[in-house]
Write an enzyme that holds these catalytic residues in place. Structure first.
Site, PDB file in Angstrom:
ATOM      1  N   GLU A 159      48.659 -14.492   0.379  1.00 46.92           N
ATOM      2  CA  GLU A 159      48.819 -15.959   0.444  1.00 46.92           C
ATOM      3  C   GLU A 159      48.357 -16.572   1.758  1.00 46.92           C
ATOM      4  O   GLU A 159      49.105 -17.319   2.392  1.00 46.92           O
ATOM      5  CB  GLU A 159      50.280 -16.312   0.126  1.00 46.92           C
ATOM      6  CG  GLU A 159      50.703 -15.805  -1.245  1.00 46.92           C
ATOM      7  CD  GLU A 159      52.197 -15.938  -1.544  1.00 46.92           C
ATOM      8  OE1 GLU A 159      52.913 -16.579  -0.769  1.00 46.92           O
ATOM      9  OE2 GLU A 159      52.630 -15.377  -2.569  1.00 46.92           O
ATOM     10  N   GLU A 264      51.102 -10.535 -10.466  1.00 48.22           N
ATOM     11  CA  GLU A 264      52.507 -10.983 -10.565  1.00 48.22           C
ATOM     12  C   GLU A 264      52.626 -11.857 -11.795  1.00 48.22           C
ATOM     13  O   GLU A 264      52.819 -13.067 -11.712  1.00 48.22           O
ATOM     14  CB  GLU A 264      52.912 -11.742  -9.295  1.00 48.22           C
ATOM     15  CG  GLU A 264      52.705 -10.941  -8.027  1.00 48.22           C
ATOM     16  CD  GLU A 264      53.163 -11.663  -6.753  1.00 48.22           C
ATOM     17  OE1 GLU A 264      53.831 -12.711  -6.830  1.00 48.22           O
ATOM     18  OE2 GLU A 264      52.832 -11.168  -5.660  1.00 48.22           O
TER      19      GLU A 264
HETATM   20  O1  9MR Z   1      60.333 -12.292  -6.650  1.00 52.01           O
HETATM   21  C1  9MR Z   1      60.532 -12.363  -5.270  1.00 52.01           C
HETATM   22  C2  9MR Z   1      61.901 -12.928  -4.962  1.00 52.01           C
HETATM   23  O2  9MR Z   1      62.915 -12.041  -5.386  1.00 52.01           O
HETATM   24  C3  9MR Z   1      62.040 -13.186  -3.474  1.00 52.01           C
HETATM   25  O3  9MR Z   1      63.245 -13.884  -3.226  1.00 52.01           O
HETATM   26  C4  9MR Z   1      60.861 -14.018  -2.964  1.00 52.01           C
HETATM   27  C5  9MR Z   1      60.869 -14.137  -1.458  1.00 52.01           C
HETATM   28  O4  9MR Z   1      60.659 -12.905  -0.843  1.00 52.01           O
HETATM   29  O5  9MR Z   1      59.639 -13.388  -3.310  1.00 52.01           O
HETATM   30  C6  9MR Z   1      59.449 -13.246  -4.674  1.00 52.01           C
HETATM   31  O6  9MR Z   1      58.184 -12.638  -4.884  1.00 52.01           O
HETATM   32  C7  9MR Z   1      57.053 -13.366  -4.419  1.00 52.01           C
HETATM   33  C8  9MR Z   1      56.010 -12.375  -3.998  1.00 52.01           C
HETATM   34  O7  9MR Z   1      56.535 -11.512  -3.029  1.00 52.01           O
HETATM   35  C9  9MR Z   1      54.763 -13.056  -3.462  1.00 52.01           C
HETATM   36  N1  9MR Z   1      54.257 -14.016  -4.422  1.00 52.01           N
HETATM   37  C10 9MR Z   1      55.214 -14.977  -4.932  1.00 52.01           C
HETATM   38  C11 9MR Z   1      56.419 -14.246  -5.509  1.00 52.01           C
HETATM   39  C12 9MR Z   1      57.395 -15.236  -6.111  1.00 52.01           C
HETATM   40  O8  9MR Z   1      57.924 -16.045  -5.108  1.00 52.01           O
END
Ligand code: 9MR
Length: 380
Positions: A159, A264
């Protein structure tokens, strides 16, 4: 007499041959699971959390082991978790995660090395470029080095782009300038030359962002530094992005000579405030009945829409399976999904393939049926 003897001989031979045939052990057909059905197309992955890494629930553990050929740690390898202070690393769950992947002979994906979010506060507070370069280099070398030869691919940078394709004003850009991108890939490939290295982001089907991503990755490759793939996070909705944009993005990214992974994948069925396109967890909106319409279950009509949307998207993935390395769902079951809390807290969403009781949904059936149908047509 001679004829009678011959007749008896051949009858005995026939009985023997038939007997052998029926005693032959029929080769066992592989079970119909996502993992088996898609084996010749691409890896089918899931993100897993601590509870799943621990295999605390046997039904859930069975699903993970049977249905998926790849895993990603949903949170346990993020900077805040794995490297909370400058001199401490927290390997308990990352180690268990990698061991689990090995136990099930899975393709293990590491998420993520350089990300502005969920970043340890000690890195976030660095102001000097040399200090930041040292911190990032050490972070990468230590973690990638620990799992060298065991973690098969990494989201090296996550990102780094704004929605218009420009570079995000992160703490890395602000201290080191653009160089941080190429350096992160360089340090990772030097540490584990065999691992596949990805740039990963959301809203990657968007034309403007796509242009920016292509430019950024090309700049790195032009420096002679290895980038193996682009990860399109599939945090999508029932109607957006369009199938055309998804397909065009796969084609445009792979034209760079890199692999494309759908990293994802989840499809929200709930109203989308402000037509959000991303996954920036800093954004949050007020909950209400209108925003959270399916608290008592998903109506059949929406279940069908979700199944069709998954089928349409997977049709594209299968059409371009030569370009796609992996399709990873962001979780196994609806109950575990981060989309119950984003972009509105406390909603009941239904974005994945297994329901809250861990039963496969129509969406699961639709993508299994699609692949079996295509296989059948190919063998005709
Ligand atoms: O699914 C993840 C969630 O449990 C966490 O709270 C959050 C913050 O770390 O991250 C979510 O996963 C993210 C991923 O790491 C990067 N792309 C976006 C995803 C959804 O927010």
């Amino acid at each position: 007499m001679k004829i009678k003897q011959q007749f008896l001989f051949f009858t005995a031979l026939l009985i023997l041959v038939i007997g052998c045939k029926t005693n032959e052990v029929e080769p066992k057909k592989p079970a119909i699971t996502l993992r088996n059905v898609y084996e010749d197309a691409f890896y089918i992955g899931t993100a897993i959390n601590k509870f799943q890494i621990d295999e605390s629930d046997s039904v859930m553990a069975g699903i993970v082991g049977r249905e998926f050929s790849s895993i990603t740690a949903e949170n346990e390898m993020k900077s805040m978790q794995i490297h909370p202070t400058k001199d401490s690393f927290n390997y308990e769950y990352p180690d268990k995660f990698v061991a689990l992947g090995e136990k099930y002979n899975m393709f293990i994906h590491g998420h993520t090395l350089v990300w502005h979010s969920q970043l340890s506060s000690w890195i976030r507070s660095i102001k000097d470029s040399t200090e930041m370069a040292e911190a990032l280099k050490n972070h990468i070398q230590t973690i990638v080095g620990r799992y060298k030869g065991r973690v098969n691919s990494w989201d090296v940078v996550n990102e780094a782009l704004n929605e218009d394709g420009t570079l995000r004003q992160s703490v890395f850009l602000n201290t080191m300038g653009e160089d941080y991108l190429a350096l992160a890939f360089k340090w990772t490939s030097e540490t584990d030359p065999k691992a596949d290295l990805y740039y990963n982001d959301y809203n990657m089907a968007n034309a403007e962002k796509r242009k920016g991503a292509i430019k950024m990755v090309k700049n790195i490759i032009d420096k002679g530094i290895k980038v193996d793939g682009i990860g399109m996070q599939g945090h999508w909705h029932l109607n957006t992005p369009s199938l055309e944009d998804i397909e065009q993005s796969i084609l445009d990214y792979s034209a760079l000579g890199v692999k494309v992974a759908i990293t994802e994948l989840d499809i929200s069925v709930l109203p989308n405030p402000d037509e959000l396109v991303g996954a920036d967890i800093a954004q949050n909106f007020q909950n209400s009945e209108v925003m959270n319409p399916y608290t008592k279950g998903l109506p059949d009509s929406i279940q069908v829409k979700l199944a069709n949307r998954y089928k349409d998207i997977f049709k594209i993935f299968l059409k371009h399976k030569d370009k796609i390395s992996r399709v990873t769902f962001w979780g196994v079951s609806d109950g575990q999904s981060w989309l119950n809390g984003f972009p509105v807290r406390g909603r009941t969403n239904y974005p994945l393939l297994f329901d809250r009781q861990l039963k496969p949904k129509s969406a699961y059936d639709s993508i299994i049926a699609l692949k079996l149908r295509e296989d059948k047509q190919l063998t005709k």
